[in-house]
Motif scaffolding. Structure first.
Motif, PDB file in Angstrom:
ATOM      1  N   SER A 155     -29.355  30.859  71.832  1.00 24.29           N
ATOM      2  CA  SER A 155     -29.408  32.305  71.578  1.00 24.29           C
ATOM      3  C   SER A 155     -28.241  32.622  70.645  1.00 24.29           C
ATOM      4  O   SER A 155     -28.329  32.292  69.465  1.00 24.29           O
ATOM      5  CB  SER A 155     -29.330  33.088  72.883  1.00 24.29           C
ATOM      6  OG  SER A 155     -29.435  34.462  72.611  1.00 24.29           O
ATOM      7  N   LEU A 156     -27.137  33.189  71.155  1.00 28.92           N
ATOM      8  CA  LEU A 156     -25.982  33.381  70.260  1.00 28.92           C
ATOM      9  C   LEU A 156     -25.351  32.038  69.919  1.00 28.92           C
ATOM     10  O   LEU A 156     -24.745  31.872  68.862  1.00 28.92           O
ATOM     11  CB  LEU A 156     -24.934  34.277  70.929  1.00 28.92           C
ATOM     12  CG  LEU A 156     -25.148  35.783  70.819  1.00 28.92           C
ATOM     13  CD1 LEU A 156     -24.007  36.527  71.474  1.00 28.92           C
ATOM     14  CD2 LEU A 156     -25.325  36.235  69.384  1.00 28.92           C
TER      15      LEU A 156
ATOM     16  N   LYS B  52     -24.691  40.133  64.740  1.00 32.45           N
ATOM     17  CA  LYS B  52     -23.775  41.289  64.684  1.00 32.45           C
ATOM     18  C   LYS B  52     -24.044  42.223  65.847  1.00 32.45           C
ATOM     19  O   LYS B  52     -25.178  42.354  66.294  1.00 32.45           O
ATOM     20  CB  LYS B  52     -24.005  42.068  63.377  1.00 32.45           C
ATOM     21  CG  LYS B  52     -23.424  41.410  62.156  1.00 32.45           C
ATOM     22  CD  LYS B  52     -23.626  42.278  60.929  1.00 32.45           C
ATOM     23  CE  LYS B  52     -22.924  41.626  59.753  1.00 32.45           C
ATOM     24  NZ  LYS B  52     -23.223  42.293  58.506  1.00 32.45           N
ATOM     25  N   PHE B  53     -22.992  42.887  66.294  1.00 34.43           N
ATOM     26  CA  PHE B  53     -23.174  43.957  67.269  1.00 34.43           C
ATOM     27  C   PHE B  53     -23.784  45.157  66.537  1.00 34.43           C
ATOM     28  O   PHE B  53     -23.700  45.248  65.308  1.00 34.43           O
ATOM     29  CB  PHE B  53     -21.834  44.346  67.899  1.00 34.43           C
ATOM     30  CG  PHE B  53     -21.251  43.275  68.775  1.00 34.43           C
ATOM     31  CD1 PHE B  53     -21.842  42.964  69.991  1.00 34.43           C
ATOM     32  CD2 PHE B  53     -20.111  42.569  68.379  1.00 34.43           C
ATOM     33  CE1 PHE B  53     -21.306  41.971  70.801  1.00 34.43           C
ATOM     34  CE2 PHE B  53     -19.576  41.579  69.185  1.00 34.43           C
ATOM     35  CZ  PHE B  53     -20.179  41.275  70.402  1.00 34.43           C
TER      36      PHE B  53
ATOM     37  N   ALA C  87     -19.165  41.642  63.524  1.00 32.06           N
ATOM     38  CA  ALA C  87     -19.738  40.301  63.708  1.00 32.06           C
ATOM     39  C   ALA C  87     -19.383  39.768  65.104  1.00 32.06           C
ATOM     40  O   ALA C  87     -18.323  40.079  65.649  1.00 32.06           O
ATOM     41  CB  ALA C  87     -19.196  39.355  62.655  1.00 32.06           C
ATOM     42  N   VAL C  88     -20.281  38.962  65.666  1.00 33.00           N
ATOM     43  CA  VAL C  88     -20.017  38.356  66.979  1.00 33.00           C
ATOM     44  C   VAL C  88     -19.167  37.098  66.767  1.00 33.00           C
ATOM     45  O   VAL C  88     -19.567  36.191  66.033  1.00 33.00           O
ATOM     46  CB  VAL C  88     -21.338  37.981  67.690  1.00 33.00           C
ATOM     47  CG1 VAL C  88     -21.045  37.331  69.042  1.00 33.00           C
ATOM     48  CG2 VAL C  88     -22.234  39.192  67.854  1.00 33.00           C
ATOM     49  N   THR C  89     -17.985  37.066  67.404  1.00 37.65           N
ATOM     50  CA  THR C  89     -17.087  35.931  67.222  1.00 37.65           C
ATOM     51  C   THR C  89     -16.707  35.308  68.564  1.00 37.65           C
ATOM     52  O   THR C  89     -17.013  35.866  69.621  1.00 37.65           O
ATOM     53  CB  THR C  89     -15.775  36.371  66.527  1.00 37.65           C
ATOM     54  OG1 THR C  89     -15.073  37.222  67.436  1.00 37.65           O
ATOM     55  CG2 THR C  89     -16.044  37.111  65.224  1.00 37.65           C
ATOM     56  N   SER C  90     -16.007  34.191  68.467  1.00 35.92           N
ATOM     57  CA  SER C  90     -15.589  33.495  69.689  1.00 35.92           C
ATOM     58  C   SER C  90     -14.633  34.359  70.524  1.00 35.92           C
ATOM     59  O   SER C  90     -14.595  34.233  71.754  1.00 35.92           O
ATOM     60  CB  SER C  90     -14.921  32.166  69.322  1.00 35.92           C
ATOM     61  OG  SER C  90     -13.863  32.403  68.417  1.00 35.92           O
TER      62      SER C  90
ATOM     63  N   GLY D   5     -30.971  45.464  62.906  1.00 37.68           N
ATOM     64  CA  GLY D   5     -30.166  44.373  62.349  1.00 37.68           C
ATOM     65  C   GLY D   5     -30.184  43.128  63.228  1.00 37.68           C
ATOM     66  O   GLY D   5     -29.292  42.286  63.118  1.00 37.68           O
ATOM     67  N   TYR D   6     -31.187  43.018  64.093  1.00 43.35           N
ATOM     68  CA  TYR D   6     -31.226  41.876  65.023  1.00 43.35           C
ATOM     69  C   TYR D   6     -31.333  40.565  64.249  1.00 43.35           C
ATOM     70  O   TYR D   6     -32.098  40.460  63.279  1.00 43.35           O
ATOM     71  CB  TYR D   6     -32.429  42.044  65.962  1.00 43.35           C
ATOM     72  CG  TYR D   6     -32.503  41.033  67.075  1.00 43.35           C
ATOM     73  CD1 TYR D   6     -31.383  40.706  67.826  1.00 43.35           C
ATOM     74  CD2 TYR D   6     -33.704  40.407  67.384  1.00 43.35           C
ATOM     75  CE1 TYR D   6     -31.457  39.777  68.853  1.00 43.35           C
ATOM     76  CE2 TYR D   6     -33.799  39.470  68.404  1.00 43.35           C
ATOM     77  CZ  TYR D   6     -32.658  39.156  69.137  1.00 43.35           C
ATOM     78  OH  TYR D   6     -32.728  38.237  70.145  1.00 43.35           O
TER      79      TYR D   6
END
Lengths: 311, 515
Positions: free
Chosen positions: B85-86, B108-109, B114-117, B215-216
């Motif tokens: 998934s992510l 991205k949220f 952006a989705v990061t660690s 923006g999925y």
């Protein structure tokens, strides 16, 4: 009149304190742990203990009672552990819904009862009076929620005039969605109201002042409205007051059946989840509602019958 | 409460009449051409309680959270394994003491971040806090490293095979670091995720709306413009709303209404494999249930097939092993104990109470199903000399009584939240797994050893062997009787692509309305 009202207002204070105390004691004595219920079955004992401490549930009952009263005095109803939200904000959403339901059902009760009682009092041996008796017997015999289910079926599904439960976002939609539940509650009250009003009206029709009015040559219509209904209204107001007061339990079931997000369904959720603060707040508000309705009934009674003010 | 129960019973009767009548009417088509867009309305019995992933434990919240947020991995349709998934890939270190996850770079949220660690580390740490109900899942994680924005390393106390499955748990959903500058309560009121849908509005007690996340990262989905979850506690009202096209999906119709719903040409009733197992627990800390022969006799005396037919309308199957058939660890060789009164009498004759005894069965108030089930069990056990008194408590009180071991016999159910068998094997199989072996109080150190071996071993066949042994030990010692494997039931109208997973995830990004 003002002193009479002030005395009744003062008498309401111990009643409210009693409601607050009894609801507090009953909730805390009932078996069940709010922290366990909130965290679910899989949470560890340590998590449950941590939450109990956070909520002050590990303190003694008198201490919890004192801090609850202190909180109430400051106008704070607490936080719902089920909804994770301040109870005042939940009340702001739910109370208007229930009040609308109560007011609408009271209006519908009057709109249905007065013509039915009037007709059967003026023509006690006619076909209409028989029909009213039959209607009363059927409606009073059927449980309120059964009537609700039948109304949903016919007016919500078959004819599809009203929604089959639910509470839409638009104001117009909401008003429309309240009609069936309000009618259900009203139909629960109508038989009692019709019987009371009919008896009072029949008595009025047989009284000397009506005979006197007739002998003066007054037409039937003003006699009915100015003499008969006004006097019968005294018993009508008493019955309506008691019935509105009993709506707390009626709303609880009807709101569940019609999926109306009011105080009744919130109270039910609170009880099942041992949400102490929520149940106590709902009980307090329902208690206040009953007190206000009884005060209003007394006021209306005093307005209709001056003898009540003297007593 | 008794009055409310009576009311519910009468309402069920009234509504059965109502549903029989509605079965003759209705409009619209059950099948049709899938179309893009539209608002799907799903009516559910319960309302979500919180949309902050680390807070709730109720399915009404969980299954919405899964639509708003992403997790590193996601359960597959069957509920037997996880998919990316992510995280696009993951691997265990050679010493088996850490797991490294590589993150998707285009996620991205919905606030554009952006989705990061760093977000992953923050999110998992929220679920590790002691007051988080699912913190026990993440206690094995000792440290989280973030060597670069697209890499997360989880260090574990011991070799831990279930970690990729743990990362698919809703409570491990990824939120923006520091809740994007908000407090937890502010964030809960307006949650931000990277999932297929984004939060739109919530009218407490009434409805919750989520809208398409344009923006999925998974292009081409979701198909729907929005989804509205409405709260309709009464199952009969949900059924009538579906019949009048007011809603498209009715979650959990009552068993008694399914026949009527199936008779309507415009509606579909589907039963999806679920991990739910219904059971009857016996308190082994108390006599006479401390005697295994007594427990075996009870199991033999109960006519499970009759209960399944009368109470569940045959929606489900008789249970054998305590791990659901939806998990790869299920042992199909363990068969349901057959109903045999003569054998039950013989087993009881060997026990410490050969001529029977008196006991209680505690059931939940307001549940007509539990009441019927208890009466059938009462009748069955009377045939071998066991007199059963039915004791009713409300759901919260029954939970407390079970946790305190203050009962004789009680019904219950359990489901798994992660696709790995570890969670449920510990919960239902071990004394220290959270429920004292499903509240029975049964203690067996061999079970603890087997659960530990299974979770640490990287080899699935070795794990399976350990879980098989655990299932056999429960079957032999009968601290509780797994009764039924129960499906997830939904009825719906003009909808296509609706297939909830065994863990309950709706996967609404795949759903379309039909014309």
């Amino acid at each position: 009149m003002l002193r009479w009202f002030a005395r009744r207002l003062l008498l309401a204070i111990p009643v409210i304190w009693g409601v607050v105390t009894i609801s507090f004691v009953m909730m805390h004595l009932a078996p069940g742990d709010p922290a366990r219920t909130a965290l679910g079955e899989k949470a560890s004992d340590a998590s449950v203990a941590a939450l109990r401490h956070q909520w002050g549930l590990d303190q003694s009952l008198p201490l919890q009672y004192v801090s609850y009263l202190r909180q109430l005095v400051h106008g704070d109803l607490g936080t719902s552990v089920y909804y994770h939200a301040p109870i005042t904000s939940l009340m702001a959403q739910r109370l208007p819904v229930t009040l609308s339901l109560v007011v609408l059902s009271a209006i519908l009760t009057m709109l249905i009862s007065v013509p039915l009682a009037s007709r059967s009092a003026t023509h006690p041996n006619g076909l209409a009076a028989l029909a009213v008796r039959l209607f009363n017997a059927i409606v009073q015999g059927a449980p309120t929620f059964f009537i609700g289910a039948m109304l949903i079926l016919f007016l919500g599904v078959r004819v599809a005039i009203f929604p089959a439960g639910g509470y839409p976002a638009s104001i117009g939609g909401r008003a429309w969605a309240l009609v069936l539940p309000a009618l259900t509650i009203a139909l629960g009250t109508v038989p009692i109201m019709v019987r009371g009003l009919r008896a009072a009206m029949t008595e009025s029709y047989g009284s000397e002042y009506v005979a006197f009015a007739r002998s003066k040559g007054l037409p039937e219509r003003p006699i009915r409205y100015r003499y008969v209904l006004r006097n019968a209204g005294i018993s009508g107001v008493s019955i309506l007051g008691i019935q509105v007061g009993a709506l707390a339990s009626g709303a609880l079931v009807i709101e569940q059946v019609f999926a109306i997000p009011g105080m009744g369904s919130m109270l039910m959720t609170g009880i099942l989840n041992r949400d102490y603060a929520l149940v106590q707040a709902c009980t307090l508000v329902f208690g206040l509602l009953v007190v206000v309705v009884y005060l209003g009934t007394d006021l209306a009674y005093a307005r209709l019958d001056p003898r009540a003010r003297l007593s | 409460m008794k009055r409310f129960k009576t009311l519910c019973g009468a309402l069920a009767l009234a509504s059965t009449v109502a549903l029989t009548l509605t079965a003759c009417g209705g409009s619209g088509t059950g099948s049709g051409v899938p179309q893009s867009g539209g608002d799907l309305v799903m009516a559910r019995a319960d309302e979500a309680t919180s949309l902050l992933p680390s807070v709730p434990t109720d399915n009404a919240s969980i299954w919405v959270i899964e639509e708003i947020y992403d997790t590193l991995t996601v359960p597959d349709q069957s509920g037997k394994s996880v998919q990316p998934s992510l995280a696009t890939s993951w691997s265990q270190s050679s010493d088996k003491l850490s797991w490294t996850f590589k993150l998707r770079k285009n996620a991205k949220f919905t606030n554009g971040q952006a989705v990061t660690s760093a977000d992953v580390k923050f999110s998992i740490e929220q679920n590790q806090k002691s007051d988080a109900p699912f913190s026990f899942i993440d206690t094995v994680i000792t440290k989280i490293d973030t060597p670069d924005p697209a890499t997360v390393v989880f260090h574990t106390k011991k070799p831990w095979s279930p970690l990729p499955a743990d990362m698919a748990l809703y409570a491990n959903s990824i939120v923006p670091k520091d809740y994007a500058g908000k407090s937890a309560s502010q964030f809960a009121a307006h949650p931000i995720g990277s999932g297929p849908f984004k939060f739109a509005s919530w009218s407490k007690g009434s409805s919750l709306k989520i809208v398409k996340n344009t923006g999925y990262w998974r292009k081409g989905t979701p198909h729907l413009d929005s989804v509205t979850f409405t709260t309709v506690p009464d199952s009969n009202t949900r059924a009538t709303q579906l019949a009048s096209n007011q809603i498209q999906i009715n979650e959990y119709p009552s068993n008694s209404s399914i026949k009527s719903l199936k008779a309507q040409p415009n509606l579909t009733v589907s039963m999806f494999p679920s991990s739910e197992i219904d059971y009857l627990s016996m308190n082994v800390r108390r006599a006479p249930f401390d005697d295994v022969d007594v427990r075996k006799a009870v199991s033999q005396a109960i006519d499970k097939k009759a209960i399944l037919k009368a109470v569940y309308y045959d929606h489900g199957t008789l249970a054998g092993g305590f791990l659901s058939p939806t998990t790869w660890a299920h042992d199909a060789s363990i068969k349901p104990v057959p109903h045999d009164v003569a054998a039950a009498k013989a087993t009881l004759a060997k026990s410490s109470h050969p001529h029977g005894f008196s006991t209680t069965i505690t059931i939940s108030s307001g549940s007509q199903d539990a009441s019927s089930e208890a009466q059938l069990v009462q009748g069955d056990l009377a045939k071998i000399g066991i007199k059963v008194k039915i004791k009713t408590l409300d759901p919260s009180a029954i939970s407390t009584a079970k946790h305190a071991g203050n009962y004789d016999m009680a019904f219950g159910l359990y489901t798994t939240d992660i696709v790995d068998p570890d969670e449920i094997a510990r919960f239902a199989g071990t004394y220290d797994g959270g429920s004292n072996t499903l509240y029975s109080g049964y203690k067996n150190s061999k079970m603890d050893t087997l659960a530990a071996t299974a979770s640490s071993s990287p080899d699935q066949s070795a794990r399976k062997a350990a879980y098989d042994q655990m299932q056999q030990i429960i079957a032999d010692n009968v601290p509780y009787i797994p009764l039924f494997y129960v499906p997830g039931i939904y009825s719906y109208g003009k909808v296509s692509g609706f297939h909830p997973a065994a863990t309950g995830n709706y996967f609404l990004e795949k759903v379309q309305l039909t014309k």
